[in-house]
Design an enzyme around this catalytic site. Structure first.
Site: not given
Ligand code: PLP
Ligand code: COI
Length: 344
Positions: A80, A183, A219
Site C-alpha cells: 500500500r 494514505k 468511510e
Molecule cells: N481508513 C482510513 C482513513 C484509515 O486511516 C485507516 C487506517 O489505517 C483505515 C481506513 C484502516 O486501514 P488499515 O486496516 O489498513 O489500518
Molecule cells: C491506522 O489505523 O493505522 C491509522 O493510521 C489511523 C490513524 C487515525 C491512527
C-alpha cells in the site's frame, strides 16, 4: 526507564528508544540506520513542509503467549505504501526493505512491546516524506523513509466500546478521482476541523459520504465501514476509501465463519436496514456504532436523520465474534491458517 502501565495504554505518540531511517538520494537508498536521535533535520524548503509530500503506514506487532513476536500482514502495508508513493511521485522502499526496517524498529524497541495478555500491542508507523528543497510542483526523487513505533492500547480508550458517529453534511474527506484511496498525510489534515467540532458535540467518529453525490457511504476519518445484515458482511466499494488491511482480513474471517461478503456501493439510506455497523482499522480494530446522525451542517443543532443500532454500551454479537477471531489470530491464540503473522 519508567515502568509502563500496560493495562492503561492509550493511543499516543509514546517516545520509545529507537527510530530506523534511510534516505533516498542519487538513485539509491542509504543503509538503514537505527538511531536514538528523535529528530530529523532537513531544508526549510523541503517538499514535505510546503506541499505535504508525505505518506505513512500503520501496522501492529504482537507478543504471543509463547514469547514470540509477530507483525500482522506487513507485506500488505509495504504494497500500500508503494501505491501511495507512486501517487505522490516518490521513491519507495521495496517490500523486503520495508519489512526489514519494521522488524528492526520493533527489535530495537523490544522493552516497549506490551507483554501478552494485556490487550495491547506495538503500533509501527513507517513514514515517507519528500525532503528535496523545491518550489516547483513536480516530483523529485529524494525522500526520507523512517520507521518509529509506540506501545498502544485502545484507540478510543476502551476496546469494543460502542461510539456515536456523525455524517457531516458540510465537510468532505476526499475529492472524486482524488487522493482518498491513498494514505497521504493531507487526507487526514482535512479531518482535523470536522473532528474538533464533532467531538465538541459528543460524537466520536466522522462518517464520510462519497463527495460527488453524497448518496453512498465511503468511510470514517480513521477507518473503513462495515455493516452486518443477517448473515452478510457488507462493506463499501468506492474509489475514495483507503483499502484497509483490517477490512480485508475481516472479509476473509467472515467468509471463514460462513458469512456472505458483499463489497459494493452502500447507500446512505441502507443504514436503516443494518443490524450492526462498525469501523475497522489497525488503530481502531473494530469500533461498533451505537448510532449515526446525519447533520446537513455540522455546526448547527441537530436537524437531520438518526440511524440507531444499539444503545450506548451494547455491542452486536457478530461484531463481537469478528473481534474475538481477528484479535485471537493476532495474539497467536487461534491458528493462523492464512499465514498472516510475520514472525520477527
Ligand atoms: N481508513 C482510513 C482513513 C484509515 O486511516 C485507516 C487506517 O489505517 C483505515 C481506513 C484502516 O486501514 P488499515 O486496516 O489498513 O489500518
Ligand atoms: C491506522 O489505523 O493505522 C491509522 O493510521 C489511523 C490513524 C487515525 C491512527
Amino acid at each position: 526507564m519508567t515502568r509502563i502501565d500496560w493495562k492503561n495504554l492509550g493511543f499516543d505518540a509514546y517516545r520509545t528508544r529507537t527510530v530506523v531511517r534511510s534516505c533516498f538520494r542519487n538513485g539509491e537508498w542509504s543503509a538503514p540506520e537505527a538511531t536514538e536521535e528523535f529528530s530529523f533535520t532537513f531544508d526549510p524548503f523541503s517538499q514535505v513542509l510546503h506541499y505535504a509530500i508525505s505518506c505513512f503506514e500503520g501496522l501492529k506487532a504482537f507478543r504471543h503467549k509463547d514469547g514470540s513476536v509477530a507483525l500482522f500482514r506487513p507485506d500488505r502495508n509495504a504494497a500500500r505504501m508503494r501505491m501511495t508513493a507512486n501517487y505522490l511521485g516518490m521513491p519507495c522502499p521495496d517490500e523486503d526493505m520495508f519489512i526489514r526496517m519494521c522488524e528492526e524498529c520493533v527489535k530495537k524497541n523490544l522493552e516497549f512491546l506490551p507483554p501478552y495478555g494485556y490487550g495491547a500491542s506495538m503500533y509501527v508507523r513507517p513514514l515517507l516524506i519528500g525532503i528535496h528543497p523545491q518550489m516547483q510542483l513536480v516530483p523529485y526523487p529524494e525522500a526520507l523513509f523512517a520507521v518509529m513505533c509506540a506501545p498502544v492500547g485502545s484507540y478510543y480508550g476502551e476496546s469494543m466500546k460502542s461510539c456515536a458517529a456523525v455524517i457531516p453534511g458540510n465537510y468532505d474527506r476526499a475529492a472524486p478521482k482524488g487522493s482518498g484511496r491513498y494514505k497521504i498525510g493531507a487526507n487526514y489534515a482535512a479531518t482535523f476541523m470536522p473532528y474538533k467540532i464533532a467531538h465538541e458535540q459528543g460524537y466520536t467518529e466522522l462518517l464520510y459520504l462519497n463527495s460527488s453525490t453524497r448518496e453512498y457511504i465511503d468511510e470514517f476519518g480513521s477507518s473503513n465501514f462495515f455493516a452486518i445484515q443477517g448473515n452478510k458482511y457488507i462493506t463499501p466499494l468506492s474509489d475514495s476509501v483507503l483499502p484497509s488491511i483490517t477490512n480485508l482480513t475481516l472479509q476473509e474471517v467472515a467468509a471463514d465463519l460462513g458469512m456472505d461478503v458483499e463489497k459494493r456501493p452502500v447507500r446512505l439510506e441502507e443504514l436503516g436496514s443494518f443490524e450492526e455497523a462498525a469501523g475497522c482499522g489497525t488503530a481502531v480494530v473494530i469500533t461498533p456504532l451505537s448510532h449515526v446522525d446525519v447533520k446537513p451542517v455540522l455546526e448547527e443543532p441537530f436537524v437531520g436523520k438518526s440511524f440507531r443500532f444499539f444503545p450506548d454500551g451494547e455491542v452486536g454479537p457478530v461484531s463481537r465474534k469478528l473481534y474475538a477471531r481477528i484479535t485471537s489470530i493476532q495474539n497467536g491464540e487461534a491458528e493462523d491458517i492464512h499465514g498472516w503473522c510475520h514472525f520477527i
